[in-house]
Scaffold this active site. Sequence first.
Site, PDB file in Angstrom:
ATOM      1  N   GLY A  15      -1.092  -1.423   2.435  1.00 11.24           N
ATOM      2  CA  GLY A  15      -1.306  -2.581   3.318  1.00 11.24           C
ATOM      3  C   GLY A  15      -1.025  -3.876   2.577  1.00 11.24           C
ATOM      4  O   GLY A  15      -1.372  -4.010   1.416  1.00 11.24           O
ATOM      5  N   ARG A  24       4.689   2.451   3.646  1.00 13.38           N
ATOM      6  CA  ARG A  24       3.981   3.688   3.321  1.00 13.38           C
ATOM      7  C   ARG A  24       5.065   4.765   3.226  1.00 13.38           C
ATOM      8  O   ARG A  24       5.891   4.890   4.123  1.00 13.38           O
ATOM      9  CB  ARG A  24       2.939   3.991   4.397  1.00 13.38           C
ATOM     10  CG  ARG A  24       1.854   2.914   4.403  1.00 13.38           C
ATOM     11  CD  ARG A  24       0.561   3.348   5.035  1.00 13.38           C
ATOM     12  NE  ARG A  24      -0.549   2.545   4.546  1.00 13.38           N
ATOM     13  CZ  ARG A  24      -1.009   1.427   5.117  1.00 13.38           C
ATOM     14  NH1 ARG A  24      -0.433   0.978   6.211  1.00 13.38           N
ATOM     15  NH2 ARG A  24      -2.018   0.771   4.602  1.00 13.38           N
ATOM     16  N   ASP A  56      -5.969   1.674  -3.170  1.00 10.50           N
ATOM     17  CA  ASP A  56      -6.361   2.999  -3.636  1.00 10.50           C
ATOM     18  C   ASP A  56      -5.251   4.054  -3.547  1.00 10.50           C
ATOM     19  O   ASP A  56      -4.963   4.759  -4.513  1.00 10.50           O
ATOM     20  CB  ASP A  56      -7.493   3.466  -2.710  1.00 10.50           C
ATOM     21  CG  ASP A  56      -8.673   3.933  -3.488  1.00 10.50           C
ATOM     22  OD1 ASP A  56      -8.730   3.642  -4.687  1.00 10.50           O
ATOM     23  OD2 ASP A  56      -9.522   4.616  -2.886  1.00 10.50           O
ATOM     24  N   THR A  71      -5.579  -5.628  -1.822  1.00 12.08           N
ATOM     25  CA  THR A  71      -5.993  -5.109  -0.512  1.00 12.08           C
ATOM     26  C   THR A  71      -7.101  -6.008   0.021  1.00 12.08           C
ATOM     27  O   THR A  71      -7.970  -6.433  -0.762  1.00 12.08           O
ATOM     28  CB  THR A  71      -6.508  -3.649  -0.598  1.00 12.08           C
ATOM     29  OG1 THR A  71      -7.259  -3.359   0.587  1.00 12.08           O
ATOM     30  CG2 THR A  71      -7.429  -3.403  -1.778  1.00 12.08           C
ATOM     31  N   ASP A  97      -9.520  -5.197   1.754  1.00 12.52           N
ATOM     32  CA  ASP A  97     -10.789  -4.482   1.973  1.00 12.52           C
ATOM     33  C   ASP A  97     -11.789  -4.582   0.821  1.00 12.52           C
ATOM     34  O   ASP A  97     -12.971  -4.318   1.006  1.00 12.52           O
ATOM     35  CB  ASP A  97     -10.511  -2.999   2.236  1.00 12.52           C
ATOM     36  CG  ASP A  97      -9.825  -2.801   3.570  1.00 12.52           C
ATOM     37  OD1 ASP A  97     -10.129  -3.575   4.496  1.00 12.52           O
ATOM     38  OD2 ASP A  97      -8.989  -1.885   3.695  1.00 12.52           O
ATOM     39  N   ASP A 104     -12.339  -2.624  -1.520  1.00 12.90           N
ATOM     40  CA  ASP A 104     -13.043  -1.360  -1.779  1.00 12.90           C
ATOM     41  C   ASP A 104     -12.473  -0.622  -2.987  1.00 12.90           C
ATOM     42  O   ASP A 104     -12.221   0.576  -2.932  1.00 12.90           O
ATOM     43  CB  ASP A 104     -12.973  -0.459  -0.534  1.00 12.90           C
ATOM     44  CG  ASP A 104     -11.549  -0.205  -0.099  1.00 12.90           C
ATOM     45  OD1 ASP A 104     -10.638  -0.930  -0.541  1.00 12.90           O
ATOM     46  OD2 ASP A 104     -11.322   0.723   0.692  1.00 12.90           O
ATOM     47  N   ARG A 127     -12.071  -0.116   7.820  1.00 10.62           N
ATOM     48  CA  ARG A 127     -12.181   1.248   8.382  1.00 10.62           C
ATOM     49  C   ARG A 127     -13.153   2.091   7.576  1.00 10.62           C
ATOM     50  O   ARG A 127     -13.951   2.832   8.118  1.00 10.62           O
ATOM     51  CB  ARG A 127     -10.814   1.929   8.398  1.00 10.62           C
ATOM     52  CG  ARG A 127     -10.154   1.912   9.755  1.00 10.62           C
ATOM     53  CD  ARG A 127      -9.026   2.923   9.826  1.00 10.62           C
ATOM     54  NE  ARG A 127      -8.055   2.722   8.757  1.00 10.62           N
ATOM     55  CZ  ARG A 127      -6.946   2.007   8.878  1.00 10.62           C
ATOM     56  NH1 ARG A 127      -6.669   1.428  10.021  1.00 10.62           N
ATOM     57  NH2 ARG A 127      -6.111   1.897   7.881  1.00 10.62           N
TER      58      ARG A 127
END
Length: 326
Positions: A14, A75, A106, A129, A131, A133, A175
Amino acid sequence: MAKVTKIGVLTSGGDAPGMNAAIRAVVRTAIYYKCEAYGIYGGYQGLINDDIHQMTTSHVSNIMQRGGTILKTARSAEFKTPEGRKKAYENLKKHGIDALVVIGGDGSFTGARIFSQEFDIPTVGVPGTIDNDMFGTDHTIGYDTAVNTAMEAIDKIKDTASAHNRLFFIEVMGRDAGFIALRTAIATGAEAVLVPEFDVETEDLVKKIARDYDPTKSSGIVIVAEGAKCGGAYGIAQKVKELHPEYEVRCSVLGYQQRGGRPTQADRVLASQLGVAAVDALLDDQKSIMIGMANREIVQIPFNKVVLKRKGLDEYRLKMIDILAL
Ligand code: ADP
């Protein structure tokens, strides 16, 4: 280890605001140290398709303030196959590229880890990213911008919420992780936050809202991460409405605007620092590591750890929401 002379850089997975600043930093640091810099267009698929081009300092002029990534991202299912990775390696060899910087999340580092186990191309990761995370770094590139974008949108929604005394369920990205939701909830003074990491019973949420959403309060905001177990903003709003038909409930789903836009200064500076450090690490014979920032210091974390460990959400901050929503 042979001296690194040609460094390839790609963005994968992403996109995230600030990736351009990281690309700029990698290219310019490589050139500063008399290496050649190569941009790989379209992530790992670009490696496989040989979409590889030498970059000069001017290729990365004036890109810092733009969201997205000038190198494009993709991707690549093919890169998940040994044949695909072999093609990627052969193309790198063809150009004489002897080191790689992967800017991504990740998944991208999982790919980089496997690739560097199979082939002798020192690879260093830069966490990009929205996120946040990723284990080993306090923040990832793009997270600060995404939270600011969500916060600004929610500030506007709060005006309406308060004018009409409405209860708003606002869905933000995330997500698998609730970092964006939690930070945005603190920054906007939300009544409650729902994240994928922790399940909340509707009854408990309703009690909380019933306590907070009283007529003396001007508005109510609940932030819902898209991966929250209760089923997103619309799902939880419906459940609450069933229990409290008298509530004026509205929903809003913030979409892809959270992924784009001008990076904040925090993301530009973080990306610049991590990009410089990534090239430094390669020139220092490092490989299979991610460069991160922990307690304001640059850190190097092995891909093994980054990929296998999980960054936990700070439960104390979740409690803060309850305290501050009084
Ligand atoms: P992100 O890096 O944002 O987490 P993805 O999970 O989509 O994004 O991963 C980006 C790319 O990394 C994938 O399209 C694929 O090419 C590569 N990748 C992910 N997992 C693997 C894997 N197990 N083996 C090889 N490549 C992988």
